[in-house]
Design an enzyme around this catalytic site. Structure first.
Site, PDB file in Angstrom:
ATOM      1  N   LYS A 209      61.717  21.578  23.908  1.00 56.31           N
ATOM      2  CA  LYS A 209      61.078  21.531  25.223  1.00 56.31           C
ATOM      3  C   LYS A 209      61.362  22.808  26.025  1.00 56.31           C
ATOM      4  CE  LYS A 209      59.834  16.935  25.096  1.00 56.31           C
ATOM      5  NZ  LYS A 209      60.029  16.737  23.652  1.00 56.31           N
TER       6      LYS A 209
HETATM    7  C1  LIG Z   1      59.336  16.167  22.598  1.00 55.30           C
HETATM    8  C2  LIG Z   1      59.907  16.232  21.229  1.00 55.30           C
HETATM    9  C3  LIG Z   1      59.122  16.023  20.071  1.00 55.30           C
HETATM   10  C4  LIG Z   1      57.661  15.654  20.144  1.00 55.30           C
HETATM   11  O1  LIG Z   1      56.834  16.720  20.558  1.00 55.30           O
HETATM   12  P1  LIG Z   1      55.347  16.410  21.090  1.00 55.30           P
HETATM   13  O2  LIG Z   1      54.855  17.715  21.604  1.00 55.30           O
HETATM   14  O3  LIG Z   1      55.520  15.391  22.171  1.00 55.30           O
HETATM   15  O4  LIG Z   1      54.562  15.901  19.947  1.00 55.30           O
HETATM   16  C5  LIG Z   1      59.733  16.124  18.837  1.00 55.30           C
HETATM   17  N1  LIG Z   1      61.052  16.388  18.718  1.00 55.30           N
HETATM   18  C6  LIG Z   1      61.836  16.596  19.797  1.00 55.30           C
HETATM   19  C7  LIG Z   1      63.292  16.853  19.600  1.00 55.30           C
HETATM   20  C8  LIG Z   1      61.302  16.534  21.079  1.00 55.30           C
HETATM   21  O5  LIG Z   1      62.114  16.714  22.147  1.00 55.30           O
END
Ligand SMILES: *Cc1c(COP(=O)(O)O)cnc(C)c1O
Length: 495
Positions: free
Chosen positions: A114
């Protein structure tokens, strides 16, 4: 470049600054670019010679045409500085001499992917306020079940003209996640725990957003509400960059020649990360298959196989919690590109009313031209963590393990030997407990001890943001009833 809503057949147009400030379109749709800019061979050649911040500014510049090249480069240099992305922004790690290259997206300040979007997005928002003539300060409200809250706090802390308040369920986040948030630094942020679960926190935030009275009171004090949601275009655009960057790195390393196609596998929840890969492909990056990896909540695997998206199903809590999702909001953007705004609006109406929709055969065929879906259950996930350690001496987290498992399943099913870039979305230390248990078949002494125990046994360094987490100063200890969130917000602003 202008943007429009996924559901608007009249295609009213908005600037990038406007859509970043606004988040969601007025008709409930998501903002998408009116056209797709192209990546030429000359572009890729030029990008190969650049570092990550310059690559990011270059790609963002194709979409955010109301930002100057200088502004974007300045923001990207700050966001992706070597001091906050220690070890590089999106380095590749090849698994032995296999065709699989793990793209590590977790070197940022909260050890999860993120950060790739949330380090840059607040800077873009801060500029958007100026560009749109907004005089008030943005107050960002977030309800979090863990990861997003911390990444948002790190991204928005000490950014001009923005304040942020994060609510989390007092017993609904892990020990490490709670400590990460309680020890948050920055003069413009607040963290408050809610007596209740995540849904209570989320409903409370939604209620504040929907209250005209609250909006008026905030306006009087010089504030307006904004969100850090993953459906904001300002979070999506920066995610295109690392797919392009990975292609450049493979070229620079001599692993591919220009024009060679590669595949990607992405551990998917809200469909934002993998949708960014799709956009890179539409721009002309030589990507072939996009493998959508799910955990036991395999609603997307089913959708890609049948064309029916049906959230009327059991919800599982898994060891890859960031993928425990039954509504993948960004899928709407893919529907827009294959089916257009009118059908997208109809599919979304059906989803709202019945919890399900079925795309027609032509739309499904168009989606399958790029996407495959595979999933890993809890056993597959644990086995993949073990096998990756045994075979390659490489430590991966639970979300990455779901993706590695799906990539292997795809390769076994098709015999496809093209290079495969697997998105690794969290540091193994972020989910140290489950990683430890998967590797050694027994639980660590405690959630905090899991970090040092895992480090001792594997010899892999603890990711920098998680080192010494137990020793930091706790700043935020307020716990309020879910009914008192609004009061807590005004109390924070009055401080
Ligand atoms: C948010 C997240 C995801 C999923 O990503 P999306 O863009 O929502 O599909 C996968 N792994 C981790 C560790 C995340 O924080």
């Amino acid at each position: 470049m202008k943007f429009q809503s996924t559901r608007d057949k009249n295609a009213a147009k908005f600037s990038a600054a406007q859509v970043i400030k606004q988040g969601l379109a007025a008709d409930g749709g998501l903002f998408v670019p009116e056209s797709i800019p192209t990546l030429t061979k000359e572009d890729i050649t030029a990008l190969c010679a650049m570092d990550y911040p310059a690559r990011a500014a270059f790609i963002l510049g194709k979409f955010l045409t109301d930002y100057t090249a200088e502004e974007l480069l300045c923001d990207c240099r700050e966001a992706y500085a070597a001091t906050s992305f220690v070890g590089g922004a999106a380095p590749l790690h090849q698994l032995g001499d296999t065709e699989t290259h793990v793209m590590e997206l977790w070197h940022g300040p909260t050890a999860a992917f993120k950060d790739m979007a949330l380090q840059i997005m607040p800077r873009l928002l801060s500029r958007a306020l100026v560009k749109t003539g907004e005089e008030r300060t943005a107050l960002i409200l977030v309800a979090t079940s863990g990861d997003t809250g911390k990444a948002a706090l790190e991204g928005y802390k000490d950014i001009d003209r923005i304040k942020m308040m994060v609510f989390y369920p007092v017993d609904g986040v892990s020990v490490v996640q709670k400590l990460q948030m309680q020890t948050q630094t920055g003069d413009n942020v607040n963290v408050t725990a809610i007596k209740g679960n995540f849904d209570d926190a989320q409903s409370g935030v939604k209620k504040i957003f929907g209250d005209a009275e609250v909006a008026r009171a905030l306006d009087k004090q010089g504030y307006f509400l904004s969100s850090a949601n993953s459906i904001n275009w300002g979070r999506l655009a920066p995610q295109i960059v690392y797919y392009v960057s990975a292609y450049c790195d493979l070229l620079n390393a001599g692993k591919i020649a220009y024009g060679d196609k590669i595949n990607v596998t992405v551990p998917t929840g809200n469909f934002g990360n993998i949708f960014a890969a799709y956009l890179a492909k539409l721009m002309g990056l030589p990507l072939d298959r996009l493998v959508c990896a799910s955990n036991k909540n395999n609603i997307l695997t089913d959708f890609l196989a049948t064309g029916t998206y049906d959230r009327n199903r059991h919800f599982y809590l898994t060891m890859s919690p960031s993928m425990d999702i039954l509504i993948s909001s960004n899928l709407e953007r893919l529907l827009y590109f294959v089916a257009g705004p009118e059908k997208t609006a109809a599919y979304m109406k059906s989803l709202n009313e019945t919890g399900a929709y079925t795309v027609d055969a032509a739309d499904l065929a168009a989606i399958k031209e790029s996407f495959d879906g595979f999933y890993a259950d809890e056993q597959d996930t644990a086995a993949t963590i073990r096998a990756t350690m045994q075979d390659h001496g490489y430590l991966i987290d639970t979300h990455t393990a779901v993706a590695v498992s799906a990539a292997k399943a795809y390769q076994a099913a098709t015999g496809d030997k093209k290079p495969m870039v697997v998105a690794s979305t969290a540091s193994p230390y972020k989910f140290a407990c489950d990683v430890y248990t998967s590797l050694y078949g027994e639980a660590p002494e405690s959630p905090l001890a899991a970090l040092s125990q895992l480090c001792e046994k594997t010899g892999v360094e603890i990711t920098y943001p998680l080192r010494g987490i137990g020793e930091r100063t706790v700043r935020f200890t307020d716990v309020v009833d879910a009914t008192e969130m609004q009061d807590a917000m005004f109390a924070y602003l009055a401080k």
